[in-house]
Write a protein that holds these residues in place. Structure first.
Motif, PDB file in Angstrom:
ATOM      1  N   GLU A 220       9.687   4.694   9.110  1.00 50.75           N
ATOM      2  CA  GLU A 220       9.753   6.077   9.579  1.00 50.75           C
ATOM      3  C   GLU A 220       8.424   6.682   9.972  1.00 50.75           C
ATOM      4  N   TYR A 221       7.359   5.911   9.849  1.00 52.33           N
ATOM      5  CA  TYR A 221       6.055   6.487  10.167  1.00 52.33           C
ATOM      6  C   TYR A 221       5.215   5.466  10.911  1.00 52.33           C
ATOM      7  N   ASP A 222       4.205   5.959  11.621  1.00 50.18           N
ATOM      8  CA  ASP A 222       3.334   5.118  12.434  1.00 50.18           C
ATOM      9  C   ASP A 222       2.118   4.737  11.606  1.00 50.18           C
TER      10      ASP A 222
ATOM     11  N   LYS B  83       0.824  -1.194   0.000  1.00 53.86           N
ATOM     12  CA  LYS B  83       0.000   0.000   0.000  1.00 53.86           C
ATOM     13  C   LYS B  83       0.867   1.256   0.000  1.00 53.86           C
ATOM     14  N   ASN B  84       1.954   1.146   0.758  1.00 54.33           N
ATOM     15  CA  ASN B  84       2.705   2.374   0.991  1.00 54.33           C
ATOM     16  C   ASN B  84       3.743   2.741  -0.024  1.00 54.33           C
ATOM     17  N   GLY B  85       4.039   1.906  -0.936  1.00 53.87           N
ATOM     18  CA  GLY B  85       5.038   2.368  -1.879  1.00 53.87           C
ATOM     19  C   GLY B  85       5.115   1.419  -3.024  1.00 53.87           C
TER      20      GLY B  85
ATOM     21  N   LYS C 290       0.919   9.258  -6.498  1.00 57.38           N
ATOM     22  CA  LYS C 290       1.812   9.992  -5.595  1.00 57.38           C
ATOM     23  C   LYS C 290       2.573   9.060  -4.652  1.00 57.38           C
ATOM     24  N   GLU C 291       2.152   7.818  -4.549  1.00 57.20           N
ATOM     25  CA  GLU C 291       2.893   6.826  -3.752  1.00 57.20           C
ATOM     26  C   GLU C 291       3.890   6.034  -4.606  1.00 57.20           C
ATOM     27  N   HIS C 292       3.970   6.358  -5.889  1.00 56.82           N
ATOM     28  CA  HIS C 292       4.898   5.633  -6.771  1.00 56.82           C
ATOM     29  C   HIS C 292       6.276   6.275  -6.769  1.00 56.82           C
TER      30      HIS C 292
HETATM   31  C1  NAG Z   1       2.064   5.348   4.147  1.00 58.59           C
HETATM   32  O1  NAG Z   1       0.723   5.114   4.491  1.00 58.59           O
HETATM   33  C2  NAG Z   1       0.319   5.789   5.669  1.00 58.59           C
HETATM   34  C3  NAG Z   1      -1.083   5.321   6.025  1.00 58.59           C
HETATM   35  O2  NAG Z   1      -1.780   4.911   4.904  1.00 58.59           O
HETATM   36  C4  NAG Z   1       0.416   7.300   5.435  1.00 58.59           C
HETATM   37  O3  NAG Z   1       0.016   7.984   6.598  1.00 58.59           O
HETATM   38  C5  NAG Z   1       1.851   7.642   5.106  1.00 58.59           C
HETATM   39  O4  NAG Z   1       1.980   9.009   4.820  1.00 58.59           O
HETATM   40  C6  NAG Z   1       2.349   6.832   3.923  1.00 58.59           C
HETATM   41  N1  NAG Z   1       3.781   7.024   3.807  1.00 58.59           N
HETATM   42  C7  NAG Z   1       4.358   7.416   2.711  1.00 58.59           C
HETATM   43  C8  NAG Z   1       5.832   7.509   2.764  1.00 58.59           C
HETATM   44  O5  NAG Z   1       3.764   7.698   1.714  1.00 58.59           O
END
Ligand code: NAG
Ligand code: NAG
Ligand code: NAG
Length: 763
Positions: A474-476, A253-255, A367-369
């Motif tokens: 790096e993120y929750d 999902k995240n990248g 934007k996640e690509h």
């Molecule tokens: C990854 O996903 C989370 C929750 O969906 C979001 O808050 C976060 O910004 C995303 N991180 C990146 C690096 O895009």
């Protein structure tokens, strides 16, 4: 092509009249011999044949590396009659090292050749970073790293030095100050010609270097620099789902990571280079597959045309898999394809179009690509014009019209363009501006990519990556194990004997936990110690033994007015069994190990001192440690008061209970870092229960522990939680750089075979 009016009558003699009335001539061997070496040609003496000069090891062809046979039967560049410009092999030379400021270079010479040694010394009052002795290497570079003599000026950034062969303008290193570099003489600059001092104390960009035409990057340098950059990209993109096993296409999902690879097969690239590049690409893909991120690929070969191996859009559809990619790649042969001409512009156009389609298909998710472009070429593009405008288009596409500088910076992470310049003659000034990306080097200059495959193999090693220290998310995400993935090294320790003590610790290898010595009291045995770290194989780990620093002695200074003395407050706990390493359970980096140098991207032979200067450089160094509150783990932010700020910080130790001396240095030895207070920044303060935890700093995507939470002047809070410091409350943390011999004696003990050791630096 038409007739040239400049022909002389005798050159016409060697020209042939062919069908279609095109006239062409063979080149001659006159004047092209090289003394001390030999040459090869791609098509003998025929038109468009490329002549490549070769010299024995330690020498390079001068004045030219290559010649091309023109249609009019002349070589370009033309051989010269003058003795001085006659083609010969010259001894490898290194750029001028006499650019050191505030120090001496010996021996002073006008020019420095292969195997010449140089020594560097700083004037008194200046301290040295980098190598004090360097040797001129075969690839035209100096061994080690740039020596820098600097004095602590309280500037925000450390002196960035002057690389050999360069000159620098700018000598103020405060926030937003700029330095600019130029290379002297006929050297050209590789890397950042301009660097800006940032708030975090680091310079933007990368240290530049001055290259001769005969200067190359070794495969090891390439894979160290490229390997660490690509690892950074891959590991921060690790998917949410860590299940191992069958490697299916799994897009997290995240990248989503899109990798575009182009390999030049035009005639100016020799066939052997093509095969080596293809094998290196194949190996690279295989290595990337060992990470838990599964990218989409676009792979093509090119000359004046594009030969597609894999189209990324099929990847997106799910109609090709990784297996097919490797297969197609291995079967691809140059064969009888038309290899005339080079159109690098077409490559970028093709990638740009595909990216636009991806954007159209994925909508908001685009934007996640992330996009990584990797191009192998010599840059001799003679068709299609400059690719630079297309590179700008690609940037605009990925950066998505940022409205301010900060947004743009955040988007920069989503695009990298790497160029591997390969070939006998490289067009650096055309190629270098095509690179894009902020993290690490993006331009590599290689004579030969023969060993690239092996070095990709070595450097990007799955096992090595799995327990790479300091990697973290790096993120929750808010999911149950999210905090573990942000701080995969954190450990909870309970010592239950006559009293119960709760501490934090940090995983430093799969079998060792670093904590404070004061978590243990006299009479505590391994069986009283419980270590909790949930690696999916049982929460509580059995302890084999623990080692307190041999110099730790809480009563050592009672006579001097310090009731409890915490110098050397550090201990190591050895577990019976290894913990299982995963994205949620991973060691932290500790000072003076090779792994930490890698994490800090120190290339070449590095020292403990270099690490310390990178990590503890500012007079107010921003650091963090953890607290285990009632509900969850939380991070506290503090500033270590170093240099001129230290005395006014440690003076508050005199307020602590049990301290009757009037000299704070008796209680707070040089082995401690001091944090707390409210000026100039409002720090957080340690609570009981935070003891033994790691005081850490993030560098790029890695976490490095610099100290252990030890003691404080005031009990502000019990039972954890994020709490602000009072005006006069201070905490003291044991600086790990001061206890390296202890760490090394156990973690680096290679006379045992009970556990895997860490590799400590020699200096
Ligand atoms: C990854 O996903 C989370 C929750 O969906 C979001 O808050 C976060 O910004 C995303 N991180 C990146 C690096 O895009
Ligand atoms: C530097 O190298 C050159 C070429 O090998 C050699 O002649 C010279 O003696 C060397 N100089 C020193 C100081 O070693
Ligand atoms: C290193 O390991 C060996 C073998 O177990 C042991 O005898 C030795 O004492 C250890 N060294 C240190 C400094 O602990």
């Amino acid at each position: 092509m038409g007739f040239s009016v400049h022909w002389t009558w005798f050159s016409v003699l060697s020209c042939l009249l062919c069908l279609g009335c095109e006239v062409w001539c063979d080149c001659t061997e006159e004047g092209i011999q090289i003394s001390g070496g030999h040459f090869t040609t791609t098509k003998q003496l025929q038109r468009s044949s490329m002549l490549v000069y070769h010299c024995p090891e330690g020498y390079y062809p001068f004045p030219h590396l290559t010649r091309v046979c023109q249609a009019d039967g002349s070589w370009q560049p033309r051989p010269k009659k003058s003795l001085q410009l006659q083609q010969r092999c010259k001894l490898i030379e290194c750029p001028d090292p006499n650019v050191l400021e505030n120090g001496n270079v010996s021996p002073p010479q006008e020019r420095y050749f292969l195997d010449n040694e140089t020594n560097y010394e700083c004037y008194s009052g200046f301290t040295m970073r980098g190598s004090s002795r360097r040797v001129c290497l075969q690839n035209g570079k100096w061994s080690g790293s740039t020596p820098i003599c600097s004095r602590d000026t309280g500037h925000n950034c450390a002196d960035p030095g002057i690389p050999a062969g360069a000159s620098r303008s700018g000598s103020i290193f405060g926030i937003d100050d700029k330095v600019k570099y130029k290379c002297n003489g006929n050297l050209f600059l590789v890397g950042s010609s301009e660097r800006v001092c940032q708030e975090n104390g680091q310079w933007t960009g990368k240290e530049p270097a001055c290259y001769y035409k005969h200067t190359y990057d070794t495969p090891l340098e390439v894979s160290a620099a490229f390997g660490s950059a690509i690892k950074g990209t891959l590991t921060t993109l690790e998917s949410l789902d860590d299940t191992q096993g069958e490697r299916k296409i799994r897009i997290s999902k995240n990248g989503t990571l899109n990798i575009y690879i182009a390999v030049d097969i035009s005639e100016s690239i020799e066939e052997k280079h093509f095969n080596d590049a293809r094998d290196a690409v194949s190996k690279l893909i295989e290595k990337i597959a060992s990470f838990s991120v599964t990218p989409n690929y676009d792979i093509l070969f090119f000359s004046a045309e594009i030969y597609e191996v894999v189209n990324i859009l099929n990847f997106l559809d799910g109609t090709v898999s990784l297996h097919t990619v490797k297969d197609k790649l291995e079967k691809f042969k140059v064969g009888n394809r038309n290899t005339a001409g080079t159109d690098v512009s077409l490559v970028f156009d093709t990638f740009n179009e595909r990216m636009a389609v991806i954007k159209q298909r994925t909508g908001d998710a685009f934007k996640e690509h992330r996009h990584v472009l990797i191009i192998f070429t010599d840059g001799a593009y003679n068709m299609g014009g400059s690719p630079a405008p297309t590179v700008e288009k690609i940037k605009n596409l990925v950066y998505m019209n940022p409205s301010n500088e900060e947004e743009r910076k955040a988007r920069e992470d989503f695009l990298d363009i790497y160029v591997f310049a390969v070939g006998a003659e490289i067009f650096d000034s055309d190629l270098q501006p095509l690179t894009v990306g902020t993290d690490g080097r993006h331009y590599f200059r290689m004579k030969d990519i023969e060993n690239l495959q092996e070095t990709f193999d070595e450097i990007i090693d799955e096992e090595q990556v799995k327990d790479l220290c300091g990697l973290h998310r790096e993120y929750d995400t808010g999911l149950t194990d999210s905090k573990r993935k942000m701080y995969p090294w954190w450990v909870y320790i309970v010592v239950q004997n006559t009293k119960t003590k709760k501490c934090l610790g940090s995983l430093v290898t799969s079998k060792f936990i670093l904590t404070a010595a004061h978590c243990f009291t006299f009479g505590d045995l391994p069986k009283h110690v419980t270590v909790e770290i949930n690696d999916g194989f049982g929460r509580v780990k059995k302890v084999k033994t623990f080692y307190k620093h041999p110099k730790y002695n809480v009563n050592a200074k009672t006579d001097e007015g310090v009731k409890e003395f915490y110098d050397y407050d550090v201990a190591l706990i050895q577990l019976k069994d290894d913990v299982h390493i995963s994205t949620a359970v991973r060691p932290i980096c500790i000072p003076c190990t090779q792994e930490t140098s890698d994490a800090l991207q120190l290339v070449g032979e590095s020292t403990c001192k270099q690490q310390e200067q990178l990590l503890l450089k500012n007079h107010l160094e921003s650091l963090s440690f953890l607290t285990k509150g009632r509900d969850a783990l939380a991070e506290k932010d503090v500033h270590a008061k170093l240099g001129d700020n230290r005395d006014s910080c440690i003076i508050h130790a005199l307020h602590a209970d049990g301290i009757t001396t009037d000299n704070p240095k008796i209680a707070v030895t040089d082995n401690f870092l001091c944090t707390g207070g409210r000026t100039p920044f409002r720090d957080h303060i340690a609570c009981t229960g935070d003891s033994g935890g790691a005081v850490f700093k993030n560098y790029k995507h890695r976490t490095i522990q610099v100290a252990v939470v030890s003691w404080g002047t005031t009990t502000v809070c019990e039972g954890g939680g994020v709490v602000d410091s009072q005006e006069n409350s201070r905490d003291f943390h044991l600086n790990l750089f001061r206890v390296v011999p202890f760490l090394k004696s156990i973690l680096g003990n290679d006379t045992q075979d009970d556990y895997a050791t860490l590799q400590f630096l020699a200096n």
